[in-house]
Motif scaffolding. Structure first.
Motif, mmCIF file in Angstrom:
data_model
loop_
_atom_site.group_PDB
_atom_site.id
_atom_site.type_symbol
_atom_site.label_atom_id
_atom_site.label_comp_id
_atom_site.label_asym_id
_atom_site.label_seq_id
_atom_site.Cartn_x
_atom_site.Cartn_y
_atom_site.Cartn_z
ATOM 1 N N ALA A 137 1.141 -1.310 -0.132
ATOM 2 C CA ALA A 137 -0.509 0.184 -0.084
ATOM 3 C C ALA A 137 0.423 1.873 -0.356
ATOM 4 C CB ALA A 137 -1.292 -0.126 0.773
ATOM 5 N N ALA A 138 2.510 0.726 0.325
ATOM 6 C CA ALA A 138 3.042 2.237 0.687
ATOM 7 C C ALA A 138 4.444 2.237 -0.409
ATOM 8 C CB ALA A 138 3.362 2.967 2.252
ATOM 9 N N ASP A 139 4.635 1.314 -0.786
ATOM 10 C CA ASP A 139 5.269 1.550 -1.789
ATOM 11 C C ASP A 139 5.650 0.875 -3.007
ATOM 12 O OD1 ASP A 139 8.735 0.431 -2.530
ATOM 13 O OD2 ASP A 139 9.283 0.070 -0.509
ATOM 14 N N LYS A 140 6.010 1.427 -3.605
ATOM 15 C CA LYS A 140 5.341 1.657 -5.115
ATOM 16 C C LYS A 140 6.010 0.611 -6.344
ATOM 17 C CE LYS A 140 2.104 4.416 -5.367
ATOM 18 N NZ LYS A 140 0.485 3.741 -5.079
ATOM 19 N N ARG A 141 7.279 -0.188 -5.397
ATOM 20 C CA ARG A 141 8.594 -1.423 -5.606
ATOM 21 C C ARG A 141 8.161 -2.365 -5.325
ATOM 22 N NH1 ARG A 141 12.968 0.883 -2.362
ATOM 23 N NH2 ARG A 141 12.001 0.642 -0.592
ATOM 24 N N GLU B 114 -4.445 -3.319 16.912
ATOM 25 C CA GLU B 114 -6.042 -2.995 16.145
ATOM 26 C C GLU B 114 -5.731 -1.587 14.713
ATOM 27 O OE1 GLU B 114 -10.953 -3.526 16.161
ATOM 28 O OE2 GLU B 114 -9.304 -3.947 18.188
ATOM 29 N N GLY B 115 -6.441 -1.875 13.959
ATOM 30 C CA GLY B 115 -6.682 -0.727 13.274
ATOM 31 C C GLY B 115 -6.896 -0.947 11.389
ATOM 32 N N HIS B 116 -6.728 0.088 11.465
ATOM 33 C CA HIS B 116 -7.113 -0.092 9.857
ATOM 34 C C HIS B 116 -6.513 -0.102 8.808
ATOM 35 C CE1 HIS B 116 -9.672 0.852 6.096
ATOM 36 N NE2 HIS B 116 -8.834 2.039 5.726
ATOM 37 N N LEU B 117 -6.302 -0.976 7.642
ATOM 38 C CA LEU B 117 -5.350 -1.530 6.288
ATOM 39 C C LEU B 117 -6.019 -0.819 5.368
ATOM 40 C CD1 LEU B 117 -3.232 -4.040 6.323
ATOM 41 C CD2 LEU B 117 -3.408 -2.642 4.236
ATOM 42 N N ASP B 118 -5.307 0.370 4.774
ATOM 43 C CA ASP B 118 -5.905 1.228 3.837
ATOM 44 C C ASP B 118 -5.983 -0.080 2.367
ATOM 45 O OD1 ASP B 118 -7.242 2.243 1.784
ATOM 46 O OD2 ASP B 118 -5.455 4.093 1.736
ATOM 47 N N LEU B 119 -6.934 -0.947 2.422
ATOM 48 C CA LEU B 119 -6.720 -2.161 1.309
ATOM 49 C C LEU B 119 -7.037 -1.158 -0.219
ATOM 50 C CD1 LEU B 119 -7.954 -4.894 2.981
ATOM 51 C CD2 LEU B 119 -5.706 -4.297 2.523
ATOM 52 N N SER B 120 -7.906 -0.137 -0.376
ATOM 53 C CA SER B 120 -7.231 1.074 -1.733
ATOM 54 C C SER B 120 -6.703 0.935 -2.249
ATOM 55 C CB SER B 120 -8.991 1.115 -1.187
ATOM 56 O OG SER B 120 -8.525 3.252 -0.441
ATOM 57 N N ALA B 121 -5.779 1.081 -1.411
ATOM 58 C CA ALA B 121 -4.448 2.006 -1.979
ATOM 59 C C ALA B 121 -3.709 0.382 -2.601
ATOM 60 C CB ALA B 121 -3.213 2.204 -0.906
ATOM 61 N N ILE B 122 -4.012 -0.869 -2.358
ATOM 62 C CA ILE B 122 -3.432 -1.439 -3.586
ATOM 63 C C ILE B 122 -4.283 -2.333 -4.368
ATOM 64 C CG2 ILE B 122 -2.635 -4.061 -3.582
ATOM 65 C CD1 ILE B 122 -3.087 -4.078 -0.141
ATOM 66 N N GLY B 123 -2.835 -1.432 -6.000
ATOM 67 C CA GLY B 123 -3.779 -1.647 -7.041
ATOM 68 C C GLY B 123 -2.767 -2.211 -7.826
ATOM 69 N N VAL B 124 -1.548 -3.493 -7.521
ATOM 70 C CA VAL B 124 -1.189 -5.013 -8.207
ATOM 71 C C VAL B 124 -1.885 -5.384 -8.042
ATOM 72 C CG1 VAL B 124 0.899 -3.303 -7.602
ATOM 73 C CG2 VAL B 124 0.502 -5.671 -5.621
ATOM 74 N N PRO B 125 -1.253 -6.676 -8.645
ATOM 75 C CA PRO B 125 -1.689 -7.976 -9.205
ATOM 76 C C PRO B 125 -1.860 -8.276 -7.760
ATOM 77 C CG PRO B 125 -1.253 -7.567 -11.128
ATOM 78 C CD PRO B 125 -0.462 -5.949 -10.468
ATOM 79 N N THR B 126 -3.014 -9.414 -7.405
ATOM 80 C CA THR B 126 -2.668 -10.088 -5.989
ATOM 81 C C THR B 126 -3.711 -11.242 -6.240
ATOM 82 O OG1 THR B 126 -3.076 -7.687 -4.989
ATOM 83 C CG2 THR B 126 -3.369 -9.187 -3.578
ATOM 84 N N LEU B 127 -3.035 -12.072 -5.291
ATOM 85 C CA LEU B 127 -3.200 -13.550 -4.506
ATOM 86 C C LEU B 127 -3.127 -13.455 -3.352
ATOM 87 C CD1 LEU B 127 -3.447 -16.349 -6.524
ATOM 88 C CD2 LEU B 127 -1.708 -16.513 -6.130
#
Length: 257
Positions: free
Chosen positions: A114-118, A189-202
């Motif tokens: 979500a944070a590192d474009k690499r 406990e917290g929130h993980l911004d899954l909408s920030a993930i834009g790569v192919p995911t399995l």
């Protein structure tokens, strides 16, 4: 054995198996109380990826394996393990990798992606709707405080039932139980911004894995993610040949993004 100083100076151990150069390197992040050997080598995952020609990199998380193991809870706070992954990419001068994480490692992998474009491609295992509902470990199944109690109990008979598997795994791999307890207590406990993930995911999930319950909800929360169910529970799904086969197939396929 290669080590490097992470963002806060802690020395972490990693391993690299060189591939044929035809594929993007794959970075592996193991689960809680495990290490590179327990999660990836002994299960056949490294061998399967190497047979397919991949360069494989595995990081022993802070508090685990051959990396340094401070007992201070603050050394595991916030997103320190995710920052460790980015620091390793800096160390190896890599501008793109595919990432695979299991259980705790999946939480780390999701956070990094979500944070590192690499991170250009992602596979998770051992997690499900707990990510959506709690931003990490599924608190309906086990609480971090119970894991810590299980690790620190002097009398194994007094270990909380939900923490038993983690105590057994820690002892089986020769883990530092005080360091691992600090890791558990630092998780929040917290929130993980899954909408920030834009790569192919399995999303890989064991059919009997309580910690990966409702994996379809996790897959639905990540744009375009694909779900594959694997035989086994939380401790055995990663050992199934189906796990490595699905992983190699996914990482080998051309992706549009």
């Amino acid at each position: 054995m290669p080590t490097f100083a992470s963002f806060d100076g802690l020395r972490l151990h990693y391993t690299v198996w060189e591939g044929d150069g035809a594929h993007r390197p794959v970075l592996l992040q193991h689960g809680f109380a495990a290490d590179t050997n327990a999660n990836w080598i002994s299960t056949g995952v490294v061998a399967a990826l190497r047979s397919a020609g991949f360069t494989v990199i595995s990081l022993d998380a802070r508090g685990h394996g051959r990396s340094e193991k401070p007992h201070d809870e603050s050394r595991y706070a916030a997103d320190s393990m995710a920052q460790d992954v980015s620091a390793l990419l800096d160390e190896l001068a890599l501008d793109e990798v595919s990432m695979v994480g299991y259980s705790m490692g999946a939480i780390i992998a999701l956070t990094v992606t979500a944070a590192d474009k690499r991170i250009r491609c992602l596979a998770t295992g051992g997690v499900g709707s707990g990510i959506v509902d709690f931003g990490g470990v599924d608190l309906r199944v086990v609480k971090p405080a119970d894991i810590a109690s299980a690790l620190l109990a002097e009398d194994p008979a007094l270990v909380p039932r939900s923490g038993v598997p983690f105590r057994l795994l820690a002892d089986a791999v020769g883990g530092d139980r005080q360091a691992l307890a600090a890791v558990a207590l630092a998780s929040r406990e917290g929130h993980l911004d899954l909408s920030a993930i834009g790569v192919p995911t399995l999303v890989l999930a064991g059919e009997q894995d309580q910690l990966a319950a409702e994996p379809e909800r996790l897959a639905a929360a990540i744009a375009g993610a694909r779900l594959v169910r694997i035989p086994g529970d939380h401790m055995t799904a990663v050992m199934s040949p189906a796990f490595a086969e699905a992983l190699v197939s996914f990482l080998s396929a051309p992706h549009p993004r």
